[in-house]
Design an enzyme around this catalytic site. Sequence first.
Site, PDB file in Angstrom:
ATOM      1  N   CYS A  87     -41.448 -40.393  12.831  1.00  0.00           N
ATOM      2  CA  CYS A  87     -42.366 -41.031  13.786  1.00  0.00           C
ATOM      3  C   CYS A  87     -43.789 -41.185  13.239  1.00  0.00           C
ATOM      4  O   CYS A  87     -44.593 -41.911  13.826  1.00  0.00           O
ATOM      5  CB  CYS A  87     -42.384 -40.261  15.098  1.00  0.00           C
ATOM      6  SG  CYS A  87     -40.761 -40.189  15.851  1.00  0.00           S
ATOM      7  N   HIS A  93     -48.721 -42.293  18.709  1.00  0.00           N
ATOM      8  CA  HIS A  93     -47.259 -42.368  18.728  1.00  0.00           C
ATOM      9  C   HIS A  93     -46.782 -42.117  20.149  1.00  0.00           C
ATOM     10  O   HIS A  93     -47.265 -41.214  20.833  1.00  0.00           O
ATOM     11  CB  HIS A  93     -46.676 -41.334  17.772  1.00  0.00           C
ATOM     12  CG  HIS A  93     -45.203 -41.191  17.908  1.00  0.00           C
ATOM     13  ND1 HIS A  93     -44.355 -42.278  17.914  1.00  0.00           N
ATOM     14  CD2 HIS A  93     -44.406 -40.096  18.075  1.00  0.00           C
ATOM     15  CE1 HIS A  93     -43.112 -41.871  18.069  1.00  0.00           C
ATOM     16  NE2 HIS A  93     -43.118 -40.546  18.176  1.00  0.00           N
ATOM     17  N   ASN A 101     -39.424 -43.737  23.121  1.00  0.00           N
ATOM     18  CA  ASN A 101     -39.928 -43.361  21.796  1.00  0.00           C
ATOM     19  C   ASN A 101     -39.184 -44.197  20.749  1.00  0.00           C
ATOM     20  O   ASN A 101     -37.993 -43.995  20.523  1.00  0.00           O
ATOM     21  CB  ASN A 101     -39.679 -41.860  21.582  1.00  0.00           C
ATOM     22  CG  ASN A 101     -40.152 -41.365  20.224  1.00  0.00           C
ATOM     23  OD1 ASN A 101     -40.472 -42.158  19.340  1.00  0.00           O
ATOM     24  ND2 ASN A 101     -40.177 -40.060  20.057  1.00  0.00           N
TER      25      ASN A 101
END
Length: 325
Positions: free
Chosen positions: A119, A252, A282
Amino acid sequence: MNRYARIAGTGGYLPHRRLDNAEVVADLATRGIDSSDAWIFERTGIRARHYVDDGVYASDLAYEAAKRALAAADCPASAIDLIIVATSTPDMVFPSTASIVQRKLGIAGCAAFDVQAVCSGFVYALSVADAMIKTGAAQHALVIGAEVFSRLLDFNDRTTCVLFGDGAGAVVLKSSDTPGILASELHADGRYADILCVPGHVSGGRILGDPLLKMDGQAVFKLAVGVLADVARSVLVKAGKTEVDIDWLVPHQANIRIMQSTARKLKLDDSRVIVTVDQHGNTSAASIPLALDVGVRDGRIRPGDTVLLEGVGGGFTWGAVLLDM
Ligand code: ACO
């Protein structure tokens, strides 16, 4: 004369198949697993995510996002001399997804490679492209985050399968004598490799080990809130700026509570944080460029604004980039 990397255009792409929490909860229920829209939304801020159809790969999403970024930058694909794709869900073991995107764009010749920092991947890729532009190794870089995390999910594990989605975001970075990217910083701590991983691998034509995502959510949460605030302060110092100079935080998009905690530590009002986790879930390395693109296209992020991008993810990895739009 100083050379800087400036964002000339952004693009984003989500696969058309959208699942809201009710659909995910109903699917879990068919396997006797209990969950609820209320649990998912209250703990994560997620309301919906997008999944690819069979036969659609990270390079397909990356290509669509890249085309939009190129159009926004008014930059022909033929001017691109560097492609970096941040992904943990590449089309194949090799060649790189960046090479496949290059072929789809019809621009043979320029450097193309993938960056794998889960990520944090987009922040890593942006930082590498910035360094290459500063040294003169590239003039026009395409930096993409693209993921199909739906293929890594264990749909019998309610603690992870509700969190992730698929998508891609891209930016065109151009060499410029005005800033641009002001500062960046990258970190990793491999001692925490096990708290977020897909431990399987390919060997002798077979998958060995478990090829599905495993996460210790609470351990990730605790580490994330600590390191994100620290790295944010550190890039501000490097750039000779302070918290008050930040116009927009584009973090993020893993969990709204992590984002709000970072904003509080930076004394930023929640209204200065670009949030897409509610609609995208996500999307790992794609989440930051997707959120940046949303903020640019809806007119919140304007030319001249100072933007802090920051990522955290498997590895354990984390990093931040401070830039002027
Ligand atoms: N529906 C209903 N109940 C659930 C669900 C669900 N989908 N998932 C977990 N629960 C239950 C748990 O089983 C537990 O039940 P128990 O008390 O009976 O054991 C209870 O809810 C509480 O679980 P916790 O894990 O304590 O919940 P928490 O508040 O910590 O939230 C979460 C979990 C959302 C995963 C959180 O820890 C988190 O966001 N962590 C960070 C994740 C993250 O950022 N990951 C991405 C990093 S990016 C990358 O590199 C891929």
